[in-house]
Scaffold this active site. Sequence first.
Site, PDB file in Angstrom:
ATOM      1  CB  THR A 244      -0.894   0.035   1.265  1.00 17.05           C
ATOM      2  OG1 THR A 244      -0.063   0.345   2.396  1.00 17.05           O
ATOM      3  CG2 THR A 244      -1.581  -1.291   1.504  1.00 17.05           C
ATOM      4  CB  CYS A 245       0.322   4.850  -0.234  1.00 17.60           C
ATOM      5  SG  CYS A 245      -1.075   5.018   0.845  1.00 17.60           S
ATOM      6  CG  ASN A 246       0.670   4.865   4.757  1.00 18.14           C
ATOM      7  OD1 ASN A 246       1.406   5.767   4.369  1.00 18.14           O
ATOM      8  ND2 ASN A 246      -0.579   5.057   5.111  1.00 18.14           N
TER       9      ASN A 246
ATOM     10  CB  SER B 275      -3.523   2.787   9.680  1.00 15.98           C
ATOM     11  OG  SER B 275      -3.916   1.534   9.226  1.00 15.98           O
TER      12      SER B 275
ATOM     13  CD  GLU C 286      -6.460   3.240   6.745  1.00 11.40           C
ATOM     14  OE1 GLU C 286      -7.446   3.269   6.027  1.00 11.40           O
ATOM     15  OE2 GLU C 286      -5.439   2.578   6.487  1.00 11.40           O
TER      16      GLU C 286
ATOM     17  CD  GLN D  98      -7.983   3.403   1.353  1.00 12.08           C
ATOM     18  OE1 GLN D  98      -7.490   4.287   2.045  1.00 12.08           O
ATOM     19  NE2 GLN D  98      -7.945   3.418   0.049  1.00 12.08           N
TER      20      GLN D  98
ATOM     21  CD  GLN E 244      -4.891  -0.215   1.318  1.00 11.32           C
ATOM     22  OE1 GLN E 244      -4.481  -0.171   2.474  1.00 11.32           O
ATOM     23  NE2 GLN E 244      -4.726   0.790   0.470  1.00 11.32           N
TER      24      GLN E 244
ATOM     25  N   GLY F 198     -13.250  26.715  -2.458  1.00 10.20           N
ATOM     26  CA  GLY F 198     -12.150  26.071  -1.728  1.00 10.20           C
ATOM     27  C   GLY F 198     -12.123  24.571  -1.955  1.00 10.20           C
TER      28      GLY F 198
END
Lengths: 424, 304
Positions: A49-51, A111, A116, A118, A122, A194
């Site tokens: 994963t990204c982490n 995490s 979280e 997600q 994964q 914004g």
Amino acid sequence: MTLALLGATHRSVPLAIRERLAFTTDQAIEAIGRFRDCFPGRELVLLSTCNRVELYTAGEQESPPPTSEELLRFLAECRGINAGDLAGHLDCQVDQAVVRHLFGVASGLDSMVLGEPQILSQVKQAWAMARERDSTGPLTSEMFQSALRTAKRVASETAIGRERLSIPSVAVADFARGVFERFDDKRVLLLGAGKMAAETLRYLQDGGARHIVLLNRSLERATELASKLGGVAVEWSCLNEELAMADLVVSTTGASEPVVDATRYTAIESARGGRPLVVLDLAVPRDFDPAISSRPGVWLYSIEDLAAACEANRKKRQREIPAALAIVEEETSRFMAELHHRHTGPVIEQLRAGWNETGEAELERLFRKLPELDSAARLEIRKAFDRYAAKLLHPPLVSLRDESHAGPPHGLLDALKRLFNLED
Amino acid sequence: MGDFVAGISVVCFAASYAVALAFEASRLFFRSGVRGAALVGFAAAGLLAHTLFLLWRAINEPAVPLSSEFDWYLLAAWLLAMGSLWLTLANPKTPVGLFFLPIVLLLIGRAEVASRVPFPQSPATQAWGMIHGSFNLAASVAVAVGAVGGLMWLIQAGRLSRKTTPAQGFRMPSLEKLAALTGRSMVVAATTGAAGFLSGMVLNAINQQSGLLETVPWNDPVVLRMGLLVGWLILAAVIARVLAHRPQGPRVRAWLSLVSLLVLAGSMSWGLVGSSRHGRSPIATLTPTETSETSPATAEEDRP
């Protein structure tokens, strides 16, 4: 050793290295194939994963999982990195620590944003990919199934993943939803352009919001946003009319003074017909005069209010950590006990088979001596023998199971083998 | 089976509701994966026992089924318990029972001190008696539901005003939903309350004409308290209607619904102490058995 893990997580490895280690789906599939070629008979699940990038491997006694050096070389080769560059950065764990780590990861305890959800999907995807490529086996399958069960328990028995942490999600789920039951019949007014307003709007659209009006000092910009986000762009001069018709306002203009002051609101208040108004003022400095919040039927939330709510939620999550860790520890112990108990299977089978064989021989002898016994009587005697054997076998089985909680019950197994002359 | 059902007492289902209430209250203090099932289980068990108890009484009652004051309170409690269970199943994150079950338990407690002697009825008044009782029952239940909605509205509005996120195990429905529930309940309570009062007047007129049963005078305490209650319910519904399109309308409606519950509770309490001819046979027609079954409060009321 039956389980091993080599991993790089956001906790210990800099982003630059994690980026180089990260696998795309195709690269992960290729790596799994390469692993099967390099380490036949071993199991692998690759979580990227990204982490984090983590290799979960397992093997039975006869073909133990690869060593940490072998895994490091494998990972480096897969990603085209010099193995020496990775040394010292990656975590390597074995056996119980692997299980504990995976259970914590699946539960969101490891995490970047605590709890979280997600990561759980994964983990499921990583396991599914490994199953599809036939790189899983009994050990990783049981371990990942237990990880999913642990994550489910943590989610249901603690509040670690329940409290929302982002300002748009808190604004919509905890405040706007507290006032309105549904959004599909509400008129949403977006003031300014914004980034956070766009994210808030997405939450509202997920909740069913359909009637969206965008107001910006530049009509061109409002039209552009309206086509991107879905909605209708209106001239800034229509602010009062739109305020009178709106049910929910999301405001993020860059104005240095409040766009809606108390006087302006009082002027349009009667035209609202007593309908409640929710204002999510995400602008800094504020777009709505705080005095408006004292008007009946107005629920005004500034970015400070929402940030404070998010911080309170973050603290609530932190308070749940001990309870979540206790669940992870309990499930880890249970999994390890079951894993250790697997070692006893062959010995128990031999013991049971030996006793059954002896029992059968004795029964044959008895039936030859008592030929007058009918089939019903024989069946009853046979059942009595079976019950007797099962009752005799029960205490050693219980002892083995109890002993498995502390580790593989080698002592008891050796004793059983020697006492009953069982083969290795 | 008959013996089993006959053995069900008020304590059985009251205890089940009390345990379900305790489970609801525990939401505020800790999380549990099995509490939801246990809570629903106890509430459902209580409701089942409650239903069987009422059925047993309806079948074995010599008079018109469930026509005593005792049965009336138990029926009201049963309706609210059923509503509470249904809402709990539909909204598992909302502590619905925490609001409904105390009212259910209070109604059961009130039933325990109410007369178990059926209201005297002649064939001519039986239908009107049932209509009168049913409308009053509907009005009381609607008042209770409206008050629960109003109280939840005030709690939710308080939380939104303080700008805090929902407390653990205490997630309320939206203000929009609660305001609608309260508003509808107030209209139903006022309408059915008025219908109950009018049907009572018709019943009284029939009794007066036929001369079979005792009539209730206008200054009877029950007539007075019911008149006041119905008057208040109508007034509250009118005020709520007038303020419907004002920003403060939902808040006023919530308070009005709570006051309605207090007025209803006061009216019920008044019934404990006042003497009345409402629902009484002429003293000459009372049998010794009936008088002996009457509660102390009822015995007091039965005096001429």
